[in-house]
Design a protein around this motif. Structure first.
Motif, PDB file in Angstrom:
ATOM      1  N   CYS A 141       0.829  -1.209   0.000  1.00  0.00           N
ATOM      2  CA  CYS A 141       0.000   0.000   0.000  1.00  0.00           C
ATOM      3  C   CYS A 141       0.863   1.260   0.000  1.00  0.00           C
ATOM      4  O   CYS A 141       0.557   2.235  -0.698  1.00  0.00           O
ATOM      5  N   VAL A 142       1.933   1.255   0.784  1.00  0.00           N
ATOM      6  CA  VAL A 142       2.815   2.420   0.830  1.00  0.00           C
ATOM      7  C   VAL A 142       3.509   2.621  -0.504  1.00  0.00           C
ATOM      8  O   VAL A 142       3.542   3.727  -1.058  1.00  0.00           O
ATOM      9  N   ASP A 143       4.058   1.557  -1.061  1.00  0.00           N
ATOM     10  CA  ASP A 143       4.843   1.675  -2.296  1.00  0.00           C
ATOM     11  C   ASP A 143       3.976   1.854  -3.542  1.00  0.00           C
ATOM     12  O   ASP A 143       4.255   2.724  -4.377  1.00  0.00           O
ATOM     13  N   SER A 144       2.930   1.030  -3.674  1.00  0.00           N
ATOM     14  CA  SER A 144       2.196   0.968  -4.929  1.00  0.00           C
ATOM     15  C   SER A 144       0.948   1.841  -4.972  1.00  0.00           C
ATOM     16  O   SER A 144       0.482   2.180  -6.055  1.00  0.00           O
ATOM     17  N   ILE A 145       0.389   2.184  -3.820  1.00  0.00           N
ATOM     18  CA  ILE A 145      -0.819   3.019  -3.809  1.00  0.00           C
ATOM     19  C   ILE A 145      -0.499   4.449  -3.386  1.00  0.00           C
ATOM     20  O   ILE A 145      -0.993   5.410  -3.986  1.00  0.00           O
ATOM     21  N   LEU A 146       0.341   4.614  -2.373  1.00  0.00           N
ATOM     22  CA  LEU A 146       0.662   5.942  -1.858  1.00  0.00           C
ATOM     23  C   LEU A 146       1.941   6.521  -2.465  1.00  0.00           C
ATOM     24  O   LEU A 146       2.342   7.633  -2.101  1.00  0.00           O
ATOM     25  N   GLY A 147       2.587   5.788  -3.354  1.00  0.00           N
ATOM     26  CA  GLY A 147       3.787   6.305  -4.004  1.00  0.00           C
ATOM     27  C   GLY A 147       4.946   6.561  -3.065  1.00  0.00           C
ATOM     28  O   GLY A 147       5.751   7.473  -3.282  1.00  0.00           O
ATOM     29  N   GLY A 148       5.043   5.748  -2.014  1.00  0.00           N
ATOM     30  CA  GLY A 148       6.139   5.879  -1.062  1.00  0.00           C
ATOM     31  C   GLY A 148       5.825   6.730   0.154  1.00  0.00           C
ATOM     32  O   GLY A 148       6.614   6.764   1.104  1.00  0.00           O
ATOM     33  N   LYS A 149       4.693   7.408   0.146  1.00  0.00           N
ATOM     34  CA  LYS A 149       4.308   8.218   1.306  1.00  0.00           C
ATOM     35  C   LYS A 149       3.723   7.324   2.393  1.00  0.00           C
ATOM     36  O   LYS A 149       3.096   6.303   2.103  1.00  0.00           O
ATOM     37  N   PRO A 150       3.873   7.682   3.653  1.00  0.00           N
ATOM     38  CA  PRO A 150       3.389   6.815   4.735  1.00  0.00           C
ATOM     39  C   PRO A 150       1.870   6.828   4.861  1.00  0.00           C
ATOM     40  O   PRO A 150       1.210   7.793   4.475  1.00  0.00           O
ATOM     41  N   ILE A 151       1.327   5.749   5.381  1.00  0.00           N
ATOM     42  CA  ILE A 151      -0.086   5.712   5.748  1.00  0.00           C
ATOM     43  C   ILE A 151      -0.289   6.700   6.882  1.00  0.00           C
ATOM     44  O   ILE A 151       0.458   6.714   7.857  1.00  0.00           O
ATOM     45  N   ASN A 152      -1.310   7.542   6.765  1.00  0.00           N
ATOM     46  CA  ASN A 152      -1.444   8.644   7.711  1.00  0.00           C
ATOM     47  C   ASN A 152      -2.909   8.903   8.055  1.00  0.00           C
ATOM     48  O   ASN A 152      -3.558   9.773   7.477  1.00  0.00           O
ATOM     49  N   SER A 153      -3.428   8.124   8.991  1.00  0.00           N
ATOM     50  CA  SER A 153      -4.796   8.337   9.461  1.00  0.00           C
ATOM     51  C   SER A 153      -4.960   7.693  10.826  1.00  0.00           C
ATOM     52  O   SER A 153      -4.518   6.555  11.029  1.00  0.00           O
ATOM     53  N   PRO A 154      -5.598   8.391  11.761  1.00  0.00           N
ATOM     54  CA  PRO A 154      -5.844   7.783  13.075  1.00  0.00           C
ATOM     55  C   PRO A 154      -6.870   6.662  13.007  1.00  0.00           C
ATOM     56  O   PRO A 154      -7.034   5.912  13.975  1.00  0.00           O
ATOM     57  N   ASN A 155      -7.564   6.529  11.887  1.00  0.00           N
ATOM     58  CA  ASN A 155      -8.583   5.486  11.731  1.00  0.00           C
ATOM     59  C   ASN A 155      -8.025   4.206  11.124  1.00  0.00           C
ATOM     60  O   ASN A 155      -8.790   3.310  10.784  1.00  0.00           O
ATOM     61  N   ILE A 156      -6.704   4.145  10.978  1.00  0.00           N
ATOM     62  CA  ILE A 156      -6.078   2.957  10.401  1.00  0.00           C
ATOM     63  C   ILE A 156      -5.202   2.296  11.464  1.00  0.00           C
ATOM     64  O   ILE A 156      -4.407   2.959  12.124  1.00  0.00           O
ATOM     65  N   PHE A 157      -5.364   0.987  11.621  1.00  0.00           N
ATOM     66  CA  PHE A 157      -4.598   0.268  12.643  1.00  0.00           C
ATOM     67  C   PHE A 157      -4.273  -1.132  12.138  1.00  0.00           C
ATOM     68  O   PHE A 157      -4.759  -1.572  11.085  1.00  0.00           O
TER      69      PHE A 157
END
Length: 318
Positions: free
Chosen positions: A175-191
């Motif tokens: 998800c970080v590499d292929s969906i977000l383009g290397g940007k970190p996952i950033n949401s308090p609703n994700i665990f």
């Protein structure tokens, strides 16, 4: 669309290593290509298919015992790089830094692609909003979107809660590499939970949740056609378009992985660093041979080797 399908069953060529008191290696290893005992690491999200491969391999070669250590991708790679194990099953190739490190120490690392897996998004089976775009997935993972009403105007389902199998798993890495383009996952609703089963259990009891999981966890084992998902959750359909509809969104069936309609596809690799060319090589090569690839095919994943045909079938009502 048509591609050829045929699996030719061939024998697995075995190279039997001979050992003696004189040539026993300093690290104590005595395993050969088809005998002995080894441990190897595997991402937990691939455990259903790894267990099937292990059971058949050990039945064919009763002198061999291969023990999978299920863990996250980061820990598995660290064990390989420190020479604690010689095989890792994961969803990525060696990085250039990792490859250069091993080569610089005199090793010959090898990456063998063994399967394609659809990264599945799952939701509660009472959630009618089961079509989603890749861009909307990106918006949710980045924290830009936190409520169902931002995806589906008028939705009363409330906040979106996203559950991963492990915070350092191959699903997170994808998800970080292929969906977000290397940007970190950033949401308090994700665990993150601890295992893939826990993700399924959480989504089953949480009406506003989305789970992220490998598709090999989802098949109904009673269905040999690999077209039936577990009944307690809904597998979401994913679209490459700007707006998701039932007509332009696809589930991670083998056919849609093959023809590129399903957009979230990752390659599963056997990463080897075995200077002895022993049992780690034997097991990895078994998985890439026709019999191992047939196990992958029957599990619902897409094998790397072998020819597959997709045929349109006309169904007539009586």
């Amino acid at each position: 669309m048509r591609k050829n399908i045929f699996y030719s069953i061939v024998g697995l060529s075995l190279i039997f290593g001979l050992s003696s008191c004189e040539d026993k290696p300093k690290n104590g290893r005595t395993d050969t290509y088809s005998s002995g005992y080894i441990q190897f690491a595997a991402d937990e999200s691939f455990s259903p298919i790894i267990e099937e491969e292990r059971e058949v391999f050990e039945a064919l070669y009763p002198k061999a015992k291969v023990k999978p250590l299920y863990m996250n991708e980061v820990d598995g790679m660290n064990l390989l790089l420190s020479d604690s194990i010689y095989l890792v099953i994961t969803s990525r190739d060696f990085s250039k830094k990792e490859y250069d490190n091993l080569r610089g120490r005199g090793f010959q690392p090898r990456a063998i692609p063994i399967a394609y897996d659809g990264l599945a998004l799952i939701c509660h089976n009472q959630n009618p909003d089961s079509c989603i775009t890749v861009n909307d997935v990106r918006r949710v993972l980045s924290g830009e979107v936190k409520d169902w009403s931002e995806l589906v105007p008028g939705s009363k389902r409330g906040e979106i809660w996203v559950c991963f199998d492990n915070k350092q798993s191959s699903t997170v890495h994808y998800c970080v590499d292929s969906i977000l383009g290397g940007k970190p996952i950033n949401s308090p609703n994700i665990f993150a939970a601890e295992t893939s089963k826990e993700v399924i259990d959480y989504v089953e009891r949480t009406t506003n949740a989305i789970g992220v999981i490998g598709s090999n966890w989802l098949n109904d084992k009673r269905d040999t056609t690999n077209t039936t998902w577990k009944k307690n959750i809904t597998v979401m359909s994913v679209s490459k378009k700007d707006k998701a509809t039932p007509m332009n969104s696809w589930k991670p069936y083998q056919a849609w992985l093959l023809n590129g309609r399903y957009p979230l596809v990752r390659t599963i690799y056997a990463l080897l660093n075995d200077p002895r060319n022993g049992l780690p090589w034997g097991f990895a090569h078994f998985i890439e041979m026709p019999q191992g690839q047939m196990i992958i095919f029957k599990s619902g994943l897409l094998p790397v080797r072998g020819e597959i045909a997709i045929r349109d079938v006309m169904v007539h009502d009586n």
